[in-house]
Write a protein that holds these residues in place. Structure first.
Motif, PDB file in Angstrom:
ATOM      1  N   ILE A 277     -32.200   3.179 109.611  1.00 14.16           N
ATOM      2  CA  ILE A 277     -32.646   4.514 109.213  1.00 14.16           C
ATOM      3  C   ILE A 277     -31.536   5.244 108.459  1.00 14.16           C
ATOM      4  O   ILE A 277     -31.791   5.925 107.458  1.00 14.16           O
ATOM      5  CB  ILE A 277     -33.104   5.317 110.448  1.00 14.16           C
ATOM      6  CG1 ILE A 277     -34.406   4.731 110.993  1.00 14.16           C
ATOM      7  CG2 ILE A 277     -33.280   6.782 110.110  1.00 14.16           C
ATOM      8  CD1 ILE A 277     -34.837   5.302 112.324  1.00 14.16           C
ATOM      9  N   GLU A 278     -30.293   5.102 108.892  1.00 17.23           N
ATOM     10  CA  GLU A 278     -29.192   5.759 108.202  1.00 17.23           C
ATOM     11  C   GLU A 278     -28.992   5.176 106.806  1.00 17.23           C
ATOM     12  O   GLU A 278     -28.703   5.913 105.849  1.00 17.23           O
ATOM     13  CB  GLU A 278     -27.910   5.638 109.025  1.00 17.23           C
ATOM     14  CG  GLU A 278     -26.688   6.286 108.383  1.00 17.23           C
ATOM     15  CD  GLU A 278     -26.838   7.776 108.158  1.00 17.23           C
ATOM     16  OE1 GLU A 278     -26.109   8.329 107.299  1.00 17.23           O
ATOM     17  OE2 GLU A 278     -27.683   8.413 108.829  1.00 17.23           O
ATOM     18  N   ARG A 279     -29.156   3.879 106.658  1.00 20.80           N
ATOM     19  CA  ARG A 279     -29.044   3.278 105.334  1.00 20.80           C
ATOM     20  C   ARG A 279     -30.173   3.758 104.430  1.00 20.80           C
ATOM     21  O   ARG A 279     -29.973   3.986 103.236  1.00 20.80           O
ATOM     22  CB  ARG A 279     -29.046   1.750 105.443  1.00 20.80           C
ATOM     23  CG  ARG A 279     -27.823   1.193 106.161  1.00 20.80           C
ATOM     24  CD  ARG A 279     -27.689  -0.304 105.982  1.00 20.80           C
ATOM     25  NE  ARG A 279     -27.409  -0.644 104.589  1.00 20.80           N
ATOM     26  CZ  ARG A 279     -27.183  -1.886 104.170  1.00 20.80           C
ATOM     27  NH1 ARG A 279     -27.238  -2.889 105.034  1.00 20.80           N
ATOM     28  NH2 ARG A 279     -26.927  -2.118 102.909  1.00 20.80           N
ATOM     29  N   TRP A 280     -31.363   3.895 104.982  1.00 22.22           N
ATOM     30  CA  TRP A 280     -32.473   4.417 104.177  1.00 22.22           C
ATOM     31  C   TRP A 280     -32.202   5.860 103.776  1.00 22.22           C
ATOM     32  O   TRP A 280     -32.516   6.263 102.651  1.00 22.22           O
ATOM     33  CB  TRP A 280     -33.781   4.314 104.960  1.00 22.22           C
ATOM     34  CG  TRP A 280     -34.975   4.788 104.162  1.00 22.22           C
ATOM     35  CD1 TRP A 280     -35.761   4.039 103.340  1.00 22.22           C
ATOM     36  CD2 TRP A 280     -35.492   6.124 104.107  1.00 22.22           C
ATOM     37  NE1 TRP A 280     -36.734   4.825 102.775  1.00 22.22           N
ATOM     38  CE2 TRP A 280     -36.593   6.103 103.220  1.00 22.22           C
ATOM     39  CE3 TRP A 280     -35.127   7.330 104.708  1.00 22.22           C
ATOM     40  CZ2 TRP A 280     -37.352   7.239 102.924  1.00 22.22           C
ATOM     41  CZ3 TRP A 280     -35.872   8.475 104.412  1.00 22.22           C
ATOM     42  CH2 TRP A 280     -36.965   8.422 103.541  1.00 22.22           C
ATOM     43  N   ARG A 281     -31.651   6.653 104.674  1.00 25.32           N
ATOM     44  CA  ARG A 281     -31.329   8.048 104.346  1.00 25.32           C
ATOM     45  C   ARG A 281     -30.343   8.117 103.185  1.00 25.32           C
ATOM     46  O   ARG A 281     -30.484   8.946 102.265  1.00 25.32           O
ATOM     47  CB  ARG A 281     -30.752   8.765 105.575  1.00 25.32           C
ATOM     48  CG  ARG A 281     -30.506  10.269 105.351  1.00 25.32           C
ATOM     49  CD  ARG A 281     -29.835  10.889 106.565  1.00 25.32           C
ATOM     50  NE  ARG A 281     -28.429  10.534 106.621  1.00 25.32           N
ATOM     51  CZ  ARG A 281     -27.464  11.246 106.020  1.00 25.32           C
ATOM     52  NH1 ARG A 281     -27.741  12.328 105.315  1.00 25.32           N
ATOM     53  NH2 ARG A 281     -26.205  10.847 106.135  1.00 25.32           N
ATOM     54  N   ASN A 282     -29.344   7.250 103.200  1.00 24.11           N
ATOM     55  CA  ASN A 282     -28.388   7.220 102.100  1.00 24.11           C
ATOM     56  C   ASN A 282     -29.072   6.821 100.788  1.00 24.11           C
ATOM     57  O   ASN A 282     -28.805   7.399  99.726  1.00 24.11           O
ATOM     58  CB  ASN A 282     -27.258   6.233 102.422  1.00 24.11           C
ATOM     59  CG  ASN A 282     -26.224   6.172 101.333  1.00 24.11           C
ATOM     60  OD1 ASN A 282     -25.473   7.116 101.095  1.00 24.11           O
ATOM     61  ND2 ASN A 282     -26.163   5.047 100.642  1.00 24.11           N
ATOM     62  N   HIS A 283     -29.978   5.843 100.854  1.00 22.74           N
ATOM     63  CA  HIS A 283     -30.741   5.460  99.664  1.00 22.74           C
ATOM     64  C   HIS A 283     -31.605   6.614  99.175  1.00 22.74           C
ATOM     65  O   HIS A 283     -31.685   6.878  97.966  1.00 22.74           O
ATOM     66  CB  HIS A 283     -31.611   4.248  99.999  1.00 22.74           C
ATOM     67  CG  HIS A 283     -32.672   3.957  98.981  1.00 22.74           C
ATOM     68  ND1 HIS A 283     -32.409   3.333  97.785  1.00 22.74           N
ATOM     69  CD2 HIS A 283     -34.006   4.233  98.982  1.00 22.74           C
ATOM     70  CE1 HIS A 283     -33.536   3.228  97.087  1.00 22.74           C
ATOM     71  NE2 HIS A 283     -34.510   3.766  97.795  1.00 22.74           N
ATOM     72  N   TYR A 284     -32.261   7.309 100.087  1.00 24.06           N
ATOM     73  CA  TYR A 284     -33.131   8.433  99.719  1.00 24.06           C
ATOM     74  C   TYR A 284     -32.337   9.525  99.004  1.00 24.06           C
ATOM     75  O   TYR A 284     -32.781  10.085  97.999  1.00 24.06           O
ATOM     76  CB  TYR A 284     -33.795   8.997 100.979  1.00 24.06           C
ATOM     77  CG  TYR A 284     -34.627  10.232 100.735  1.00 24.06           C
ATOM     78  CD1 TYR A 284     -35.978  10.125 100.403  1.00 24.06           C
ATOM     79  CD2 TYR A 284     -34.067  11.502 100.837  1.00 24.06           C
ATOM     80  CE1 TYR A 284     -36.740  11.255 100.175  1.00 24.06           C
ATOM     81  CE2 TYR A 284     -34.821  12.636 100.602  1.00 24.06           C
ATOM     82  CZ  TYR A 284     -36.164  12.510 100.272  1.00 24.06           C
ATOM     83  OH  TYR A 284     -36.909  13.648 100.029  1.00 24.06           O
ATOM     84  N   ASN A 285     -31.157   9.829  99.514  1.00 16.84           N
ATOM     85  CA  ASN A 285     -30.358  10.917  98.941  1.00 16.84           C
ATOM     86  C   ASN A 285     -29.708  10.543  97.618  1.00 16.84           C
ATOM     87  O   ASN A 285     -29.605  11.391  96.716  1.00 16.84           O
ATOM     88  CB  ASN A 285     -29.267  11.342  99.928  1.00 16.84           C
ATOM     89  CG  ASN A 285     -29.805  12.166 101.081  1.00 16.84           C
ATOM     90  OD1 ASN A 285     -30.865  12.793 100.977  1.00 16.84           O
ATOM     91  ND2 ASN A 285     -29.094  12.156 102.196  1.00 16.84           N
ATOM     92  N   THR A 286     -29.250   9.319  97.467  1.00 15.62           N
ATOM     93  CA  THR A 286     -28.383   8.984  96.341  1.00 15.62           C
ATOM     94  C   THR A 286     -29.058   8.173  95.246  1.00 15.62           C
ATOM     95  O   THR A 286     -28.562   8.164  94.109  1.00 15.62           O
ATOM     96  CB  THR A 286     -27.154   8.202  96.827  1.00 15.62           C
ATOM     97  OG1 THR A 286     -27.583   6.975  97.451  1.00 15.62           O
ATOM     98  CG2 THR A 286     -26.357   9.016  97.842  1.00 15.62           C
TER      99      THR A 286
END
Length: 313
Positions: A277-286
């Motif tokens: 989930i944290e890796r997806w959040r980073n993908h979503y933001n950047t």
């Protein structure tokens, strides 16, 4: 063609997170058979796939080293890259895929991608209905609209389960103006103390917002939470009971989380879920193109070259 960006500059590999659970790939089940975008680079060339690079064995900065795209003469390569992006991000439409192609160096507009999209028989998502203004139950319009970064934050819970059937929750915190996901905290149980703890970390890093919007869940209306938010100088903005559309920014984000991540993953442990989930959040933001921002990501990564130190004689 103008000069293209290097893959390292476009897609910086995220090597800081490690799947810290035992068992290796053999315990990931369907992850090896059906790769998920949380594990993959944003842009993957068909050449890289043909060379035998597996989805989990390539770094994001190593995929675009086969020459710069050259326009219509390279349409076959463009189609290969478009199809590969569609395979990785099955819930993305042609506009979002076109934005990712441009980020990777292609000079291509939405109309051309749509033409190739239809020619290849890919799914063209239905047009979304126009959204009206937000209204309260008594007919009065919701006036609180985000006008700048840190003006209005919103937060909400999303429920899911690990493969063993045990439930967990995520606390999703969003900046409504920038659309940036500030944090996703996942635990088996999240109470008012966890809400205060998550907000405290963000206030230290990003400052205190003017308003914090939420529903009337017990974790959000707890006296300790309300008193603490007031003490730090922010104000609460609770929506009407039974009116989730009044928290539209966060509800829309929650839908993206479930559609693009949770519905396509099997989590074998809570720790695995937290990392993915944290890796997806980073993908979503950047990296993920956001239609509300003109198909730009909320917080794109920026590489700033460092000045060379002066030579000391």
């Amino acid at each position: 063609m103008g000069p293209g960006l290097s893959a390292a500059a476009i897609l910086q590999a995220d090597s800081t997170l490690d799947l810290g659970f035992s068992g290796g790939a053999e315990h990931r089940g369907t992850h090896e058979d059906l790769p998920h975008p949380a594990f993959n680079a944003v842009h993957v060339s068909a050449v890289a796939v043909a060379d035998g690079l597996t989805d989990h064995g390539r770094a994001e900065g190593d995929l675009l080293g086969y020459g710069l795209p050259r326009g219509r003469a390279d349409e076959e390569r463009l189609v290969e890259d478009m199809i590969e992006l569609t395979r990785q991000f099955g819930r993305y439409g042609y506009r979002r895929v076109a934005a990712l192609l441009r980020d990777a160096g292609w000079q291509v507009n939405d109309k051309r991608v749509e033409r190739l999209w239809r020619r290849e028989g890919l799914k063209v998502p239905m047009k979304q209905p126009k959204k009206g203004r937000l209204w309260l139950n008594d007919g009065s319009c919701v006036r609180l609209r985000p006008e700048y970064r840190n003006h209005v934050w919103s937060y909400d819970f999303v429920h899911h389960r690990t493969d063993d059937g045990r439930a967990f929750r995520t606390l999703n915190i969003l900046d409504e103006h920038s659309r940036e996901c500030l944090a996703i905290r996942g635990k088996r149980k999240l109470n008012s103390a966890e809400v205060i703890d998550a907000l405290t970390d963000l206030f230290i890093l990003r400052g205190v917002p003017a308003y914090i919007r939420s529903d009337n869940g017990p974790e959000f209306i707890a006296e300790a939470v309300r008193d603490w938010i007031k003490a730090v100088g922010a104000r609460t903005a609770y929506i009407e009971p039974g009116s989730p559309w009044e928290n539209g920014y966060c509800e829309s984000f929650n839908g993206r989380v479930r559609d693009e991540l949770l519905n396509g993953e099997i989590f074998y442990s809570l720790r695995e879920a937290q990392i993915i989930i944290e890796r997806w959040r980073n993908h979503y933001n950047t990296k993920r193109p956001n239609s509300a921002l003109g198909y730009r990501p909320p917080a794109p990564e920026v590489i700033v070259p460092m000045d060379q130190r002066p030579i000391m004689h």
